[in-house]
Motif scaffolding. Structure first.
Motif, PDB file in Angstrom:
ATOM      1  N   ILE A   1     -14.182  11.956   3.873  1.00  0.00           N
ATOM      2  CA  ILE A   1     -13.676  12.688   4.808  1.00  0.00           C
ATOM      3  C   ILE A   1     -11.933  13.127   4.098  1.00  0.00           C
ATOM      4  O   ILE A   1     -11.431  14.234   4.091  1.00  0.00           O
ATOM      5  CB  ILE A   1     -13.244  11.692   5.363  1.00  0.00           C
ATOM      6  N   ILE A   2     -11.758  11.915   3.016  1.00  0.00           N
ATOM      7  CA  ILE A   2     -10.389  12.530   2.233  1.00  0.00           C
ATOM      8  C   ILE A   2     -10.588  13.881   1.369  1.00  0.00           C
ATOM      9  O   ILE A   2     -10.141  14.755   0.634  1.00  0.00           O
ATOM     10  CB  ILE A   2      -9.715  11.341   1.726  1.00  0.00           C
ATOM     11  N   TRP A   3     -11.650  13.541   0.512  1.00  0.00           N
ATOM     12  CA  TRP A   3     -11.898  14.481  -0.196  1.00  0.00           C
ATOM     13  C   TRP A   3     -12.450  15.940   0.760  1.00  0.00           C
ATOM     14  O   TRP A   3     -11.528  16.522  -0.122  1.00  0.00           O
ATOM     15  CB  TRP A   3     -13.646  14.285  -0.725  1.00  0.00           C
ATOM     16  N   ALA A   4     -12.883  15.430   1.806  1.00  0.00           N
ATOM     17  CA  ALA A   4     -13.000  16.516   2.535  1.00  0.00           C
ATOM     18  C   ALA A   4     -11.934  17.436   2.599  1.00  0.00           C
ATOM     19  O   ALA A   4     -11.763  18.480   2.826  1.00  0.00           O
ATOM     20  CB  ALA A   4     -13.639  16.640   3.848  1.00  0.00           C
ATOM     21  N   GLY A   5     -10.878  16.924   3.816  1.00  0.00           N
ATOM     22  CA  GLY A   5      -9.723  16.906   3.584  1.00  0.00           C
ATOM     23  C   GLY A   5      -8.660  17.883   2.246  1.00  0.00           C
ATOM     24  O   GLY A   5      -8.184  18.930   2.388  1.00  0.00           O
ATOM     25  N   GLU A   6      -9.374  16.913   1.074  1.00  0.00           N
ATOM     26  CA  GLU A   6      -8.323  17.766  -0.081  1.00  0.00           C
ATOM     27  C   GLU A   6      -8.574  19.029  -1.051  1.00  0.00           C
ATOM     28  O   GLU A   6      -8.499  18.779  -1.463  1.00  0.00           O
ATOM     29  CB  GLU A   6      -8.437  16.305  -0.971  1.00  0.00           C
ATOM     30  N   SER A   7     -10.051  19.219  -0.353  1.00  0.00           N
ATOM     31  CA  SER A   7     -10.554  20.334  -0.449  1.00  0.00           C
ATOM     32  C   SER A   7     -10.377  21.713  -0.063  1.00  0.00           C
ATOM     33  O   SER A   7      -9.809  23.066  -0.520  1.00  0.00           O
ATOM     34  CB  SER A   7     -12.291  20.716  -0.398  1.00  0.00           C
ATOM     35  N   PHE A   8      -9.151  21.680   0.637  1.00  0.00           N
ATOM     36  CA  PHE A   8      -8.332  22.841   1.186  1.00  0.00           C
ATOM     37  C   PHE A   8      -6.988  22.100   0.773  1.00  0.00           C
ATOM     38  O   PHE A   8      -6.387  23.920   0.867  1.00  0.00           O
ATOM     39  CB  PHE A   8      -8.463  22.615   2.888  1.00  0.00           C
ATOM     40  N   ILE A   9      -6.749  22.001  -0.329  1.00  0.00           N
ATOM     41  CA  ILE A   9      -5.478  22.228  -0.741  1.00  0.00           C
ATOM     42  C   ILE A   9      -5.467  23.171  -2.038  1.00  0.00           C
ATOM     43  O   ILE A   9      -4.706  24.146  -1.716  1.00  0.00           O
ATOM     44  CB  ILE A   9      -5.088  20.673  -1.832  1.00  0.00           C
ATOM     45  N   LYS A  10      -6.822  23.913  -2.617  1.00  0.00           N
ATOM     46  CA  LYS A  10      -7.146  24.461  -3.317  1.00  0.00           C
ATOM     47  C   LYS A  10      -7.164  26.339  -2.487  1.00  0.00           C
ATOM     48  O   LYS A  10      -6.198  27.082  -2.930  1.00  0.00           O
ATOM     49  CB  LYS A  10      -8.718  24.927  -4.423  1.00  0.00           C
ATOM     50  N   LYS A  11      -7.615  26.062  -1.047  1.00  0.00           N
ATOM     51  CA  LYS A  11      -7.190  27.401  -0.046  1.00  0.00           C
ATOM     52  C   LYS A  11      -5.210  26.863   0.099  1.00  0.00           C
ATOM     53  O   LYS A  11      -4.785  28.030   0.934  1.00  0.00           O
ATOM     54  CB  LYS A  11      -7.967  26.778   0.787  1.00  0.00           C
ATOM     55  N   GLY A  12      -4.302  26.174  -0.212  1.00  0.00           N
ATOM     56  CA  GLY A  12      -2.482  26.857   0.018  1.00  0.00           C
ATOM     57  C   GLY A  12      -2.893  26.224   1.340  1.00  0.00           C
ATOM     58  O   GLY A  12      -1.819  25.660   1.791  1.00  0.00           O
TER      59      GLY A  12
END
Ligand SMILES: Nc1ncnc2c1ncn2[C@@H]1O[C@H](COP(=O)(O)OP(=O)(O)OP(=O)(O)O)[C@@H](O)[C@H]1O
Ligand SMILES: [Mg+2]
Lengths: 213, 248
Positions: free
Chosen positions: A167-178
């Motif tokens: 889940i954290i990886w999943a959450g982190e993937s949105f960082i590049k979308k700001g």
């Protein structure tokens, strides 16, 4: 944005949940076997098991994950294990060792008189363990076990190191979308889940409140 | 024929000889009380009889059947134990079970009859120790004296040929000893063969058919209560008996 983020996080959480429940399923009973080994009267076995437990508890789970995933291939030229299998293997071994120490403490804290009372009444060793001692041990170890289980909830995030999309990886993937809030959102998943577990263990403790010992 | 024959039992721990050549026998329905100072080996003797310890040498026979030997399997030891019952100083009831379950657990696991028979027998035993109305209580809800009476009923449930007590009242408040001693007296009236280790001198004297005074791992004196308490042959025994009387 909320619905797609939720869907994405639920996907990650599903992986987290799988690692969590399979680890418990295997490590809770395996820990009992390990604890018997660490209490064995046969010295070589006891020393071996205690040494193993020391190594596992004395090194980071992250290191164990990496070694179990890459080790067999690099050292023996074996084909790589599936990532998920390696994860469950590493987590199970690691948690079984922690549980074994909790079991051992619990079993050794039961007064000798309980065993002797069972012996004098003609019970077999296994009858004494399962019918007399076990529930008393469970009552005594419930609190430390619940600590360990809640730690496991959070430790599952380590599995990403060998490529488990938790889940954290999943959450982190949105960082590049700001987006930062999906990361906080993952925190809520963890809080709710460990909250439910806390309630569950609280109930279990209440259930065993009817006797002292 | 004697129910119990103990012949030349020896037991040592490390270099310490705790039992040195202990022999005695007991007839059906007799009560033997064992007195003696702390460390004289009384508990060790009872533990050898119940096979919680293995005697280094000597023989134990029940109804002529030899129970000791060097190559006994775990299974045989377990069967041999069933000739004896043991009531512990600190009761050792199973805390997670009710009074009734404490009594029925072993007979159920050993498959001694139908569940109905086992329950019925347990209720009779509870009646015997005066605790019928406590059958659903848990040990932690009982006084020490009540717990010890349950422990007695639990031991009786397996019909031991010889019931042993190791200081059954010494963990109890003084006002609770009476109820336990009364139960033991009641068992004597019903011809239960018993061995009672106790520091209660009046009780040791009044309940006994035979008294043993143990000192340093040997039977220093053995005889009827009158012989041991009133006319001891050994100087050591006389000293011990006088000592216990002066204490009051
Ligand atoms: N498992 C053991 N290991 C080593 N020594 C032991 C063990 N059990 C008993 N002893 C020793 O054996 C001696 C006799 O002990 P035992 O408990 O039989 O005495 P006792 O007559 O029951 O005394 P008390 O009146 O205090 O209960 C003591 O010196 C004790 O320290
Ligand atoms: Mg003793």
């Amino acid at each position: 944005m909320f619905v797609p983020v939720t869907m994405q996080l639920l996907g990650g959480f599903w992986e987290t949940l799988k690692v969590f429940s399979l680890t418990l399923l295997f490590s809770l009973p395996l820990g009992l076997v390990v604890s018997f080994g660490s209490m064995s009267k046969f010295t070589p076995l006891r020393v071996l098991v205690k040494g193993f437990v020391w190594i596992i508890r004395g090194t980071p789970l992250m290191l164990q994950l990496i070694i179990i995933f890459y080790g067999p291939g690099l050292v023996f030229g074996l084909p790589a294990m599936p990532r998920f299998t390696a994860t469950i293997l590493a987590f199970t071994i690691n948690y079984a060792c922690y549980f074994s120490e909790i079991y051992r403490g619990g079993i050794e804290s039961i007064p000798k008189g309980q065993y002797e009372a069972g012996q004098v009444l003609g019970m077999t060793k296994s009858q004494i363990f399962f019918k007399v001692v076990l529930l008393q041990v469970i009552k005594r170890i419930l609190a430390p076990i619940s600590n360990e289980v809640i730690t496991l909830v959070k430790d599952t995030s380590l599995a990403r190191i060998i490529g488990i999309y938790e889940i954290i990886w999943a959450g982190e993937s949105f960082i590049k979308k700001g987006l930062i809030w999906p990361l906080f959102y993952t925190g809520i998943f963890y809080l709710v889940f460990s909250g439910l577990l806390t309630i569950f263990f609280g109930r279990m403790e209440k259930k065993l409140d009817y006797f002292r010992g | 024929m004697a129910v119990l024959e103990v012949k030349k039992i020896k037991k040592s721990f490390g270099g310490l000889d705790v039992l040195k050549d202990v022999s005695f026998s007991l007839e059906e329905g007799q009560v033997l009380t064992i007195i003696g100072s702390s460390g004289s080996g009384k508990t060790t003797l009872l533990r050898c009889l119940n096979f919680l310890e293995t005697a280094d040498e000597g023989q134990i026979l029940v109804n002529g059947k030899l129970l000791t030997g060097s190559h006994l399997t775990e299974e045989q030891i377990r069967e041999n134990r069933l000739h004896f019952g043991l009531v512990f100083q600190n009761f050792n009831l199973f805390p997670q079970y009710t009074v009734l379950q404490n009594i029925t657990l072993a007979p159920t696991l050993l498959k001694q009859g139908s569940q109905e028979e086992i329950q019925k027998k347990a209720m009779e035993l509870l009646d015997k120790v005066g605790l019928t109305q406590k059958k659903d209580a848990y040990p932690c809800q009982l006084s020490g004296g009540q717990q010890q009476r349950v422990a007695i009923a639990r031991a009786l449930a397996l019909n031991p040929q010889v019931l042993c007590f190791d200081e059954p009242t010494s963990a109890l408040d003084p006002e609770l000893t009476g109820e336990v001693l009364r139960v033991i007296r009641g068992l004597k009236e019903q011809n239960t063969t018993m061995i009672v280790v106790t520091h209660e001198m009046d009780f040791a004297r009044s309940v006994a058919d035979v008294v043993i005074y143990m000192a340093d791992g040997v039977i220093e004196e053995m005889g009827t209560p009158e012989e041991v308490f009133d006319h001891p042959v050994s100087e050591k025994t006389r000293h011990f008996i006088q000592g216990t009387q002066q204490a009051f």
